[in-house]
Design a protein around this motif. Structure first.
Motif, short mmCIF file in Angstrom:
data_model
loop_
_atom_site.label_atom_id
_atom_site.label_comp_id
_atom_site.label_asym_id
_atom_site.label_seq_id
_atom_site.Cartn_x
_atom_site.Cartn_y
_atom_site.Cartn_z
N LEU A 75 -20.97 26.96 -76.55
CA LEU A 75 -20.16 27.16 -77.63
C LEU A 75 -20.82 26.79 -79.17
O LEU A 75 -21.65 25.52 -78.90
CB LEU A 75 -18.92 26.81 -77.38
CG LEU A 75 -17.81 26.59 -78.63
CD1 LEU A 75 -17.18 27.98 -78.72
CD2 LEU A 75 -16.62 25.81 -78.54
N VAL A 76 -20.50 27.56 -80.18
CA VAL A 76 -20.92 26.89 -81.48
C VAL A 76 -19.59 26.83 -82.16
O VAL A 76 -18.61 28.14 -82.12
CB VAL A 76 -21.76 27.28 -82.48
CG1 VAL A 76 -21.88 26.60 -83.51
CG2 VAL A 76 -23.24 27.13 -81.36
N LEU A 111 -13.74 29.24 -73.99
CA LEU A 111 -14.44 28.86 -72.98
C LEU A 111 -14.42 29.18 -71.58
O LEU A 111 -15.37 29.28 -70.83
CB LEU A 111 -14.46 27.12 -73.12
CG LEU A 111 -15.09 26.72 -74.42
CD1 LEU A 111 -14.78 25.19 -74.42
CD2 LEU A 111 -16.69 26.86 -74.11
N ALA A 112 -13.13 29.83 -71.48
CA ALA A 112 -13.13 30.38 -69.86
C ALA A 112 -13.50 31.76 -69.70
O ALA A 112 -13.74 32.21 -68.62
CB ALA A 112 -11.43 30.18 -69.68
N ARG A 113 -13.72 32.60 -71.01
CA ARG A 113 -14.40 33.90 -70.96
C ARG A 113 -15.77 33.81 -70.30
O ARG A 113 -16.77 33.00 -70.75
CB ARG A 113 -14.15 34.35 -72.09
CG ARG A 113 -12.86 34.74 -72.46
CD ARG A 113 -12.73 35.59 -73.91
NE ARG A 113 -11.56 35.42 -74.67
CZ ARG A 113 -11.15 36.15 -75.79
NH1 ARG A 113 -12.36 36.62 -76.35
NH2 ARG A 113 -9.97 35.92 -76.33
N MET A 172 -8.81 18.20 -73.74
CA MET A 172 -8.96 19.21 -74.72
C MET A 172 -10.14 20.02 -74.46
O MET A 172 -11.06 19.78 -73.53
CB MET A 172 -9.15 18.45 -76.02
CG MET A 172 -8.09 17.38 -76.37
SD MET A 172 -8.50 16.59 -78.12
CE MET A 172 -8.13 18.26 -79.23
N ALA A 173 -10.28 21.13 -75.09
CA ALA A 173 -11.37 22.11 -74.81
C ALA A 173 -12.55 21.46 -74.85
O ALA A 173 -13.44 21.92 -74.32
CB ALA A 173 -10.97 23.25 -75.84
N ARG A 211 -20.96 31.76 -77.16
CA ARG A 211 -19.83 32.18 -77.77
C ARG A 211 -19.71 31.39 -79.24
O ARG A 211 -20.28 30.26 -79.21
CB ARG A 211 -18.53 31.48 -76.84
CG ARG A 211 -18.54 31.80 -75.30
CD ARG A 211 -17.49 31.13 -74.61
NE ARG A 211 -17.74 31.40 -73.14
CZ ARG A 211 -18.50 30.76 -72.42
NH1 ARG A 211 -19.37 30.05 -72.69
NH2 ARG A 211 -18.29 31.17 -71.11
N ILE A 212 -18.75 32.06 -79.96
CA ILE A 212 -18.47 31.35 -81.19
C ILE A 212 -17.14 31.16 -81.74
O ILE A 212 -16.23 32.22 -81.32
CB ILE A 212 -19.15 31.88 -82.40
CG1 ILE A 212 -18.84 33.24 -82.71
CG2 ILE A 212 -20.90 31.70 -82.09
CD1 ILE A 212 -19.64 33.90 -83.99
N LEU A 213 -16.62 30.27 -82.12
CA LEU A 213 -15.31 30.15 -82.66
C LEU A 213 -15.41 29.42 -84.07
O LEU A 213 -14.96 28.40 -84.15
CB LEU A 213 -14.36 29.35 -81.85
CG LEU A 213 -12.88 29.67 -82.17
CD1 LEU A 213 -11.96 29.51 -80.83
CD2 LEU A 213 -12.20 28.84 -83.30
N PRO A 214 -15.59 30.16 -85.17
CA PRO A 214 -15.41 29.70 -86.52
C PRO A 214 -13.98 29.67 -87.01
O PRO A 214 -13.36 30.53 -86.92
CB PRO A 214 -16.38 30.55 -87.27
CG PRO A 214 -16.36 31.79 -86.67
CD PRO A 214 -16.09 31.71 -85.22
N PHE A 215 -13.51 28.58 -87.58
CA PHE A 215 -12.20 28.45 -88.24
C PHE A 215 -12.09 28.02 -89.50
O PHE A 215 -12.82 27.05 -90.08
CB PHE A 215 -11.11 27.84 -87.06
CG PHE A 215 -11.71 26.28 -86.95
CD1 PHE A 215 -11.19 25.29 -87.43
CD2 PHE A 215 -12.54 26.24 -85.74
CE1 PHE A 215 -11.69 24.06 -87.22
CE2 PHE A 215 -13.10 24.77 -85.58
CZ PHE A 215 -12.37 23.60 -86.08
#
Length: 338
Positions: free
Chosen positions: A123-124, A334-336, A61-62, A147-151
């Protein structure tokens, strides 16, 4: 005990109150690289504890613990970190102070820097209230977060969301056993009523119309079975004062109140790292429209809506299709370059 505790000492909160001998419970997954450059912060959500986040962590997984060092800090008020239920007098129970998203993130920042010596976070990310903490990390410590990825969450709690939470709070506190927070036994009637109110908001109208709760992976035998087993089962495990503490944090969430920041729009504009913002298509209290407004003020953000009927719980780890959708976005982010 399957987690560690960071002793914060006496913590001065955003409202000026000192929380003595504060504790931050956390769990880590994976190993920190020698250069301390592979860390991810993944906070908890309303009523959730670290183990409730584990569905998004795994090999391939990521959030792969063979590659990343993943830190799950428990929110203040969740029963593991300092909370009304575990804090000695005079700040116990109804006297536990109001804690903001900013307060939570500052404690997490101390954990990351003082315990692990980490200077950069790859990442957060997080669901619901953890999404709010994700935004807060980006505003409070932009030099650190790559990086952030809020969902299924927001940078500022909307008025409609506040009203929804007023209904949840009213259901709980209407129980005479609550005694304004000085109960001697849990207000079970209020907790069950809270769960019933919440049940109408956590999933979408389509979810109920199509009786998705009767299908795999939930597989409940009836609507009443779902309401009792899933919803009441979720909240009767929690302490009432703890729930009310986190509810206050949620209602008052706004990155625009970060010290030194001049409002929500200015705070959003300061979030310049790559970001994917992921609302649930039919989330009833964090609707995509709120995130559309946020993304319009963020220089490097993309809106990516989680499709389907699972509403807010599109981000809850229950539906494998939604989990794969979120995981794919995390892998892409995460790949960016950041």
């Amino acid at each position: 005990m399957d987690y560690d505790v960071f002793d914060l000492g006496n913590v001065r909160l955003q409202n000026g109150t000192t929380l003595p001998d504060a504790k931050l419970a956390y769990k880590t997954y994976g190993e920190l690289d020698a250069d301390r450059g592979n860390a991810i912060v993944y906070p908890t959500w309303y009523s959730g504890q670290h183990y409730d986040n584990e569905w998004l962590i795994g090999e391939g997984m990521a959030l792969d613990p063979s590659r990343y060092f993943i830190i799950i800090p428990n929110m203040f008020g969740n029963g593991l970190s300092s909370s009304p239920s575990n804090t000695p007098a005079p700040h116990d129970r109804a006297r536990f102070p109001d804690v903001t998203m900013y307060d939570n993130v500052e404690a997490q920042y101390r954990l990351v820097t003082e315990v692990f010596g980490i200077e950069r976070l790859e990442l957060v990310t997080g669901w619901s209230m953890a999404a709010g903490q994700t935004y807060q990390w980006a505003v409070s410590h932009p030099e650190m977060v790559r990086r952030i990825l809020p969902f299924c969450g927001s940078a500022r709690t909307s008025l409609h969301n506040i009203v929804f939470l007023e209904g949840v709070k009213a259901a709980l506190t209407a129980d005479a056993a609550w005694k304004h927070g000085w109960y001697t036994k849990e207000p079970w009637t209020g907790l069950r009523a809270l769960a019933r109110v919440y049940a109408g908001w956590g999933f979408s109208q389509q979810f109920y119309r199509e009786r998705i709760y009767e299908r795999d992976p939930l597989d409940y035998g009836s609507l009443e079975d779902f309401l009792v087993s899933f919803w009441e089962g979720l909240f009767i495990k929690r302490d009432a004062n703890n729930l009310l503490t986190m509810l206050w944090t949620w209602q008052n969430a706004d990155i625009g109140r970060t010290p030194g920041v001049g409002g929500t729009e200015e705070a959003l504009a300061s979030i310049r790292m790559p970001a994917i913002i992921m609302p649930g298509q039919q989330d009833l209290y964090f609707p995509p429209e709120d995130n559309e407004w946020e993304v319009a003020h963020m220089p490097s953000a993309e809106l990516r809506v989680i499709p389907g009927a699972w509403g807010h719980f599109a981000g809850g780890g229950l539906n494998p299709v939604d989990t794969a959708f979120i995981d794919d976005a995390l892998k892409e982010l995460l790949a960016r370059d950041a």
